[in-house]
Design a protein around this motif. Structure first.
Motif, short mmCIF file in Angstrom:
data_model
loop_
_atom_site.label_atom_id
_atom_site.label_comp_id
_atom_site.label_asym_id
_atom_site.label_seq_id
_atom_site.Cartn_x
_atom_site.Cartn_y
_atom_site.Cartn_z
N THR A 97 52.96 40.66 35.65
CA THR A 97 52.11 39.88 36.53
C THR A 97 50.66 40.14 36.17
OG1 THR A 97 51.63 39.38 38.86
CG2 THR A 97 52.05 41.68 38.30
N ASN A 98 49.73 39.58 36.92
CA ASN A 98 48.31 39.81 36.65
C ASN A 98 47.53 39.71 37.96
OD1 ASN A 98 47.82 36.99 37.17
ND2 ASN A 98 48.39 36.53 35.05
N ARG A 99 46.25 39.94 37.83
CA ARG A 99 45.37 39.97 39.01
C ARG A 99 45.46 38.66 39.80
NH1 ARG A 99 40.17 42.64 39.79
NH2 ARG A 99 38.89 41.49 41.28
N GLU A 100 45.42 37.53 39.11
CA GLU A 100 45.43 36.23 39.78
C GLU A 100 46.74 36.01 40.54
OE1 GLU A 100 44.87 31.46 38.78
OE2 GLU A 100 44.89 32.95 37.16
N LYS A 101 47.88 36.32 39.88
CA LYS A 101 49.17 36.16 40.54
C LYS A 101 49.29 37.05 41.77
CE LYS A 101 51.81 34.80 36.41
NZ LYS A 101 52.89 35.22 35.47
N LEU B 188 47.68 46.41 33.96
CA LEU B 188 48.93 45.76 34.36
C LEU B 188 49.77 45.41 33.13
CD1 LEU B 188 47.63 43.41 37.20
CD2 LEU B 188 49.07 45.44 37.47
N LYS B 189 49.12 44.99 32.07
CA LYS B 189 49.84 44.71 30.83
C LYS B 189 50.40 45.98 30.22
CE LYS B 189 49.34 42.42 26.33
NZ LYS B 189 48.39 41.72 25.42
N SER C 28 43.21 45.63 37.24
CA SER C 28 42.86 45.38 35.84
C SER C 28 44.03 44.73 35.12
CB SER C 28 42.50 46.70 35.15
OG SER C 28 42.53 46.57 33.74
N ASP C 29 43.81 43.56 34.56
CA ASP C 29 44.88 42.91 33.80
C ASP C 29 45.32 43.74 32.60
OD1 ASP C 29 45.09 40.75 35.47
OD2 ASP C 29 43.80 39.42 34.28
N LYS C 30 44.39 44.49 32.02
CA LYS C 30 44.75 45.33 30.87
C LYS C 30 45.74 46.41 31.28
CE LYS C 30 42.94 48.69 27.57
NZ LYS C 30 43.91 49.71 28.05
N ASP D 66 38.48 49.87 34.46
CA ASP D 66 39.74 49.43 35.06
C ASP D 66 39.82 49.87 36.52
OD1 ASP D 66 40.85 48.34 32.60
OD2 ASP D 66 41.05 50.43 31.96
#
Length: 424
Positions: free
Chosen positions: A286-290, A279-280, A275-277, A320
Motif C-alpha cells: 500500500t502507500n500513503r495515499e491509499k 512502506l515499499k 513514507s512511501d519508501k 521518513d
C-alpha cells in the motif's frame, strides 16, 4: 496421563484450542500463572509461548528447570516454534512442537516425533509435519476465570480463519500459517462464542490477522463476513464485538457499514509509516495515499479509526520519520499505537537486522545520552500522534513505554545476533 498447558499471563486462543483437543484423551489443566500443585501433578507440561521475550524470561527458565528436576516432560509450542534452534539452545526442554499443533500434539504425547524438534546426542533434529489441520475443531478448553482477562479491551480473541495474503517483512503470519486463507465453518464459530459467553466472556474480538478475509477464496466474500458479524453481534451485542485488525486494501463501504452496525464501530489499520519508501521496504502493498483514502472512507461511514505505526525500521531515515508525523497530522486518527520494529526470527526484517551493523541499528544508536534513536522516535510519535486523538497521552507515560520497548527490542536483537547462523 495428566497434561498442563502453561500460557504465560494470557490465555491465548491457541492454548485453549489445544487444551480442547487434548482433553478428549487426557486430564488437562490450562494455567496462565505459576501453580506448583498443578504442575507437579502433571506428567507433561506444554509451554504455549507467543513472544520471543519468553525465551529469555528468567521466571519461565526457572519454572522449566524446576519441572525438569521433577522429571516432567516439557515441550514448547506456539508462534515461537518458528525458530526451534534458539529454543533448544536456550531452554532445557524435551522438544518444540512445530507450527500448527492440532494434529501433531496428541501424537507427540504418545511418543511420535513427526512435527517435533529436539536434541539427540547434542544435535538438533527438526521434523516438520506436512499435515494441515482442519480448523473445524472441538470446543476450546475455556478457563473458569476467562471473564477476568483483558486483551486490548476484549476478554478473548477468537480465530475465524488462518493465513494472510500480505508480504509484510516484519510479520511471521504468512510463514506460520501460509498465504492461503483457510476459514472455519460459521455455525461452529457461533457455537463457540455462545460457549464463551456462558463461561463469563463479555467482549470478543475477531482475530485472524485481517478480519475481512474470512471465507476469502479468489476474492472477498463480503456477504459471509457480514453474516459473521451479524450473528456474533446478535449473541454478544454490538458493544461487545470488535474486529480490531484490518488492512486498508481489504475494506470498502459495505464492509465498513457492517462494522459500524454490528460492532463497537472501530477499525485498527496497520499504517506503519507515512513514507512511501519505508512502506515499499516493508512490502506493505500500500502507500500513503491509499492509507489516507481508507481512513477517510471509514470516517465517512461513521467508523472510528485507530492506526498502528512502526519506528526504527532499519531503512527509516529522519525524512521518513518526519513524513510519518506529517501523515498523522493529516489523518486525524481517533487512536494511535507506536511500536519499535521488532526483528521476529525467520522474518525478512530479522534478516535485514542481522545484516545491519550494530552501530547503525536504530535501537542501539544513541539519539542522546538517555534514549536511542528508535526510542526517541517512539516517544515523540506517541506524544505528537496522541495529541490529535480522543485520548492524548501524558509525556511520562510515552517515555516509559518507549524505554520499555527499546529495552525489550535490544534483548531480542542480541538474541538473534547470538543465533544468526540459524536464521539467515
Amino acid at each position: 496421563m495428566r497434561v498442563a498447558i502453561y500460557s504465560p499471563e494470557v490465555y491465548t486462543y491457541g492454548s485453549m484450542l489445544i487444551g480442547g483437543i487434548l482433553r478428549r484423551s487426557y486430564k488437562v489443566n490450562l494455567i496462565r500463572k505459576f501453580d506448583r500443585v498443578i504442575l507437579l501433578k502433571s506428567d507433561v507440561v506444554i509451554f504455549s509461548l507467543y513472544s520471543t521475550l519468553h525465551i529469555i524470561d528468567k521466571k519461565i527458565r526457572e519454572i522449566i528447570d524446576f519441572l525438569k528436576k521433577a522429571k516432567k516432560r516439557v515441550y514448547v509450542a506456539g508462534p515461537v516454534s518458528m525458530y526451534p534452534e534458539i529454543i533448544l539452545n536456550e531452554l532445557n526442554v524435551d522438544g518444540v512442537i512445530l507450527g500448527e499443533g492440532e494434529i501433531i500434539t496428541p501424537k507427540i504425547l504418545e511418543g511420535d516425533k513427526e512435527g517435533l524438534a529436539y536434541k539427540e546426542d547434542g544435535e538438533i533434529i527438526i521434523n516438520y509435519s506436512k499435515e494441515k489441520p482442519d480448523l473445524n475443531h472441538p470446543l476450546p478448553l475455556i478457563p473458569k476465570d476467562i471473564g477476568e482477562q483483558n486483551i486490548r479491551g476484549a476478554n478473548v480473541y477468537i480465530e475465524t480463519h488462518r493465513g494472510c495474503l500480505g508480504n509484510c517483512t516484519f510479520c511471521q503470519v504468512p510463514k506460520f500459517f501460509g498465504k492461503n486463507i483457510r476459514s472455519r465453518d460459521l455455525d461452529l464459530i457461533v457455537r463457540e462464542v455462545k460457549e464463551f459467553k456462558k463461561r463469563g466472556v463479555k467482549r470478543v474480538a475477531i482475530s485472524g490477522g485481517t478480519g475481512s478475509l474470512y471465507n476469502f477464496k479468489k476474492s472477498l466474500d463480503k456477504d459471509k463476513f457480514i453474516e459473521l458479524l451479524e450473528k456474533l453481534s446478535s449473541i454478544l451485542g454490538n458493544k461487545n464485538l470488535s474486529v480490531p485488525d484490518m488492512r486498508v486494501d481489504y475494506v470498502d463501504e459495505e464492509i465498513l457499514e457492517a462494522i459500524k452496525k454490528y460492532t463497537i464501530g472501530w477499525v485498527f489499520f496497520g499504517l506503519e509509516s507515512g513514507s512511501d519508501k519505508v512502506l515499499k521496504d516493508m512490502k506493505k502493498g500500500t502507500n500513503r495515499e491509499k492509507n489516507l483514502n481508507a481512513i477517510k472512507l471509514a470516517k465517512d461511514c461513521g467508523v472510528k479509526v485507530g492506526g498502528s505505526f512502526i519506528v526504527g525500521y532499519p531503512t527509516e531515515k529522519e525524512i521518513d520519520y518526519l513524513l510519518t508525523k506529517d501523515f498523522i497530522a493529516e489523518a486525524e486518527l481517533d487512536d494511535i499505537f507506536v511500536s519499535i520494529a521488532e526483528p521476529i526470527p525467520k522474518t525478512e526484517l530479522c534478516d535485514l537486522i542481522i545484516k545491519t551493523p550494530k552501530e547503525e541499528n536504530l535501537v542501539f544508536k544513541k539519539y542522546n545520552p538517555y534514549l536511542s534513536v528508535a526510542e526517541y522516535r517512539c516517544y515523540d510519535l506517541l506524544v505528537y500522534g496522541s495529541s490529535f486523538t480522543l485520548k492524548p497521552l501524558p509525556p511520562q507515560i510515552c517515555l516509559n513505554e518507549a524505554k520499555k520497548q527499546g529495552e525489550d527490542i535490544r534483548k531480542i536483537t542480541n538474541l538473534i545476533y547470538k543465533y544468526k547462523k540459524y536464521l539467515i
